[in-house]
Motif scaffolding. Structure first.
Motif, short mmCIF file in Angstrom:
data_model
loop_
_atom_site.label_atom_id
_atom_site.label_comp_id
_atom_site.label_asym_id
_atom_site.label_seq_id
_atom_site.Cartn_x
_atom_site.Cartn_y
_atom_site.Cartn_z
N ILE A 179 27.79 32.84 -25.95
CA ILE A 179 28.27 33.95 -25.12
C ILE A 179 28.24 33.56 -23.65
O ILE A 179 29.17 33.86 -22.89
CB ILE A 179 27.43 35.21 -25.39
CG1 ILE A 179 27.66 35.71 -26.82
CG2 ILE A 179 27.76 36.31 -24.38
CD1 ILE A 179 26.75 36.84 -27.23
N GLN A 180 27.17 32.89 -23.24
CA GLN A 180 27.09 32.43 -21.84
C GLN A 180 28.27 31.52 -21.51
O GLN A 180 28.90 31.66 -20.46
CB GLN A 180 25.78 31.67 -21.62
CG GLN A 180 24.55 32.55 -21.54
CD GLN A 180 23.29 31.73 -21.38
OE1 GLN A 180 23.33 30.51 -21.38
NE2 GLN A 180 22.16 32.40 -21.26
N MET A 181 28.56 30.57 -22.40
CA MET A 181 29.66 29.65 -22.16
C MET A 181 30.98 30.40 -22.08
O MET A 181 31.82 30.13 -21.19
CB MET A 181 29.71 28.59 -23.26
CG MET A 181 30.89 27.62 -23.13
SD MET A 181 30.81 26.60 -21.65
CE MET A 181 29.60 25.38 -22.17
N ALA A 182 31.20 31.35 -23.00
CA ALA A 182 32.46 32.09 -23.00
C ALA A 182 32.64 32.88 -21.70
O ALA A 182 33.73 32.89 -21.12
CB ALA A 182 32.50 33.02 -24.21
N ILE A 183 31.58 33.54 -21.24
CA ILE A 183 31.68 34.33 -20.01
C ILE A 183 31.87 33.41 -18.80
O ILE A 183 32.68 33.69 -17.91
CB ILE A 183 30.45 35.22 -19.84
CG1 ILE A 183 30.43 36.29 -20.95
CG2 ILE A 183 30.42 35.88 -18.47
CD1 ILE A 183 29.22 37.18 -20.94
N ALA A 184 31.12 32.30 -18.75
CA ALA A 184 31.26 31.37 -17.62
C ALA A 184 32.67 30.82 -17.54
O ALA A 184 33.26 30.73 -16.45
CB ALA A 184 30.24 30.24 -17.75
N LEU A 185 33.24 30.44 -18.69
CA LEU A 185 34.60 29.90 -18.69
C LEU A 185 35.62 30.98 -18.33
O LEU A 185 36.60 30.71 -17.62
CB LEU A 185 34.92 29.30 -20.06
CG LEU A 185 34.18 28.01 -20.42
CD1 LEU A 185 34.53 27.58 -21.83
CD2 LEU A 185 34.49 26.90 -19.43
N THR A 186 35.40 32.20 -18.82
CA THR A 186 36.32 33.29 -18.50
C THR A 186 36.34 33.56 -17.00
O THR A 186 37.40 33.69 -16.38
CB THR A 186 35.92 34.56 -19.26
OG1 THR A 186 35.97 34.30 -20.67
CG2 THR A 186 36.87 35.70 -18.94
N VAL A 187 35.15 33.63 -16.40
CA VAL A 187 35.07 33.85 -14.95
C VAL A 187 35.69 32.68 -14.20
O VAL A 187 36.42 32.86 -13.21
CB VAL A 187 33.61 34.06 -14.52
CG1 VAL A 187 33.50 34.15 -13.00
CG2 VAL A 187 33.04 35.32 -15.16
N SER A 188 35.44 31.46 -14.67
CA SER A 188 35.97 30.28 -13.99
C SER A 188 37.49 30.25 -14.04
O SER A 188 38.15 29.97 -13.03
CB SER A 188 35.40 29.01 -14.64
OG SER A 188 34.00 28.98 -14.54
N PHE A 189 38.05 30.51 -15.22
CA PHE A 189 39.51 30.55 -15.33
C PHE A 189 40.09 31.63 -14.42
O PHE A 189 41.11 31.43 -13.75
CB PHE A 189 39.93 30.78 -16.78
CG PHE A 189 40.06 29.53 -17.60
CD1 PHE A 189 41.04 28.60 -17.33
CD2 PHE A 189 39.20 29.29 -18.65
CE1 PHE A 189 41.17 27.45 -18.08
CE2 PHE A 189 39.31 28.14 -19.42
CZ PHE A 189 40.30 27.21 -19.13
N THR A 190 39.45 32.80 -14.41
CA THR A 190 39.97 33.91 -13.60
C THR A 190 39.93 33.57 -12.11
O THR A 190 40.93 33.75 -11.39
CB THR A 190 39.16 35.18 -13.87
OG1 THR A 190 39.21 35.49 -15.27
CG2 THR A 190 39.71 36.35 -13.08
N VAL A 191 38.78 33.08 -11.65
CA VAL A 191 38.66 32.70 -10.24
C VAL A 191 39.65 31.59 -9.91
O VAL A 191 40.32 31.61 -8.87
CB VAL A 191 37.22 32.27 -9.92
CG1 VAL A 191 37.13 31.68 -8.52
CG2 VAL A 191 36.27 33.45 -10.05
N GLY A 192 39.76 30.61 -10.80
CA GLY A 192 40.66 29.49 -10.55
C GLY A 192 42.11 29.90 -10.50
O GLY A 192 42.85 29.53 -9.58
N TYR A 193 42.55 30.68 -11.48
CA TYR A 193 43.95 31.09 -11.53
C TYR A 193 44.32 32.00 -10.37
O TYR A 193 45.43 31.93 -9.83
CB TYR A 193 44.23 31.81 -12.85
CG TYR A 193 44.36 30.90 -14.05
CD1 TYR A 193 44.47 29.52 -13.90
CD2 TYR A 193 44.37 31.42 -15.34
CE1 TYR A 193 44.59 28.69 -14.99
CE2 TYR A 193 44.49 30.59 -16.45
CZ TYR A 193 44.60 29.23 -16.27
OH TYR A 193 44.73 28.41 -17.37
N VAL A 194 43.40 32.89 -9.98
CA VAL A 194 43.71 33.88 -8.95
C VAL A 194 43.63 33.27 -7.55
O VAL A 194 44.52 33.47 -6.72
CB VAL A 194 42.77 35.09 -9.06
CG1 VAL A 194 42.98 36.05 -7.90
CG2 VAL A 194 43.02 35.82 -10.39
N PHE A 195 42.57 32.51 -7.27
CA PHE A 195 42.35 32.03 -5.90
C PHE A 195 42.71 30.56 -5.69
O PHE A 195 42.92 30.14 -4.55
CB PHE A 195 40.88 32.24 -5.52
CG PHE A 195 40.45 33.68 -5.53
CD1 PHE A 195 40.82 34.54 -4.50
CD2 PHE A 195 39.71 34.18 -6.59
CE1 PHE A 195 40.42 35.86 -4.52
CE2 PHE A 195 39.32 35.51 -6.61
CZ PHE A 195 39.68 36.36 -5.58
#
Length: 440
Positions: A179-195
């Motif tokens: 779960i930690q990995m899934a959330i970390a990757l989700t946040v990373s993809f979101t931050v990366g794609y948006v900013f």
């Protein structure tokens, strides 16, 4: 590395271009590290699993390039499953590692344009590369074992730590880490794609690296610091090499392979070495996409720092795995193995289980020792002292076991130490008493 180079050359002959070559190297490294092919059954399973992994890797890479959000969703799901599989035993754990490691290459392949110069249909290329990786790794490892350059399969299996003592805790821990990995990757993809739409991969890659193999919150924080320091040194070296050696010729390819070799070779000495050389290899690899090293150096460091922060925050606050709890569990396993080796009721006693269990404790030592350097002035209890006290018992305990002696005082000290694992305040004194009970 010989297997990786041989597979890479075959991949270049089958399908010229950096994409298949990178997939070949990563599959060889992941197969060698997972030890999935250690026996006949493992080789059969690897022959089935590797082509599937190769196809999935290429497919997800295409999704990340053409449909980024859908590719990110599939990537996160794949990583979640690879960690969650650990609950099902050693074979599933090795298969999960095999699934996870090739996904790293997907964070660079969206920037690589493969050359469509192969007569072999594109869907078959990753399957052939996967089977070639299995062939070369299996052949060269078998040759190395015959020449006694590597330990035998039986010796490797005998020295591996047994997971039975952790089975009651592993399902919960593996689910939390997934779960930690899934959330970390989700946040990373979101931050990366948006900013950072043009440079998102390094954020995701760093978050993945620092949180993978999570041995607790402290381990993730320690790994993050080493990742940032190693990545900074690696990108500076990459800048130096690309300025003087170019970034599109055989020299750059040789430097990439040399960096991978040094990273794998030096990794047991410290994660910072792996971070340095892996970053150097990936930075040089991006030169094949025509990127300017001076232009991407400082933005890359910024993205690495962001990814490290995301990994630490998720490990610290999302269903955290307490580092001291992991350490106490491993110390308990080591003491249990020592008690078994010192039990006079057992006719055949060996030191292998105790040695492997202490090695498992030592894996956690660097993070705790670094923490001790920072907190020793204001924190009385230092878990690093537990590690040092247990390691001090190893040599005299091995000597005693090899002699076949089972002194009652030592067995009582072991029992007291095992009980004290539940009371951290008493653990250090109990381990020191155990050391004093052992012969010098």
């Amino acid at each position: 590395m010989l297997a990786a180079i041989a597979t890479m050359l075959c991949a270049l002959a089958i399908a010229p271009g950096p994409g298949p070559a990178v997939l070949a190297v990563v599959l060889c490294l992941s197969l060698s590290r997972s030890q999935l092919d250690r026996d006949l059954r493992g080789r059969i399973e690897a022959a089935i699993a590797l082509p599937v992994v190769g196809v999935l890797a290429v497919g997800v890479g295409m999704l990340l390039h053409s449909a980024p959000w859908l590719g990110a969703l599939v990537f996160v799901a794949g990583m979640f499953v690879s960690i969650w599989l650990r609950r099902f035993g050693p074979m599933a754990r090795r298969a999960g590692s095999l699934i996870a490691l090739p996904f790293v290459v997907l964070l660079t392949t969206p920037h690589i344009q493969a050359v469509p110069a192969s007569a072999i249909p594109a869907p078959l290329v990753p399957i052939l590369i996967a089977l070639l990786a299995l062939l070369w790794v299996g052949t060269l490892q078998a040759l190395a074992r015959r020449l006694r350059f590597l330990p035998s399969v039986r010796a490797s299996a005998r020295l591996a730590p047994t997971p039975t003592r952790e089975s009651s805790l592993r399902p919960m821990a593996s689910t939390r880490m997934a779960i930690q990995m899934a959330i970390a990757l989700t946040v990373s993809f979101t931050v990366g794609y948006v900013f950072f739409p043009e440079r998102w991969a390094w954020i995701v890659l760093t978050a993945f690296i620092v949180i993978s193999g999570n041995r607790g919150r402290l381990d993730v924080a320690y790994k993050s610091v080493l990742r940032v320091l190693g990545a900074a040194a690696g990108t500076v070296l990459a800048l130096t090499f690309t300025l003087h050696a170019g970034s599109h010729d055989a020299t750059a390819a040789a430097l990439i392979l040399a960096a991978v070799f040094l990273g794998v070779w030096l990794r047991p000495l410290g994660y910072a070495w792996w971070a340095l050389f892996a970053t150097l290899a990936l930075a040089l690899l991006q030169g094949f996409a025509g990127a300017s090293a001076p232009r991407i150096l400082w933005p890359r460091l910024e993205e690495i720092v962001i990814g490290a922060i995301i990994g630490v925050v998720c490990a610290w606050f999302v269903l955290p795995v307490r580092s001291t709890a992991v350490l106490r569990r491993r110390i308990a396993d080591a003491l249990a193995a020592l008690a078994t080796a010192m039990d006079p009721a057992i006719p055949v006693r060996t030191i292998d289980g105790f040695i492997a269990a202490v090695a498992g404790v030592e894996q956690l030592a660097p993070a705790f020792r670094a923490s001790r350097l920072v907190t020793r002035r204001f924190r009385v209890m230092q878990p690093a002292d537990w590690v040092d006290a247990l390691v001090a018992c190893r040599a005299p305990a091995i000597t005693l076991i090899e002699k076949g002696d089972t002194p009652g005082a030592v067995r009582r000290a072991i029992g007291t130490a095992r009980k004290s694992v539940r009371e951290p305040a008493e653990l250090l004194s109990a381990l020191r008493d155990l050391r004093r009970s052992l012969p010098s």
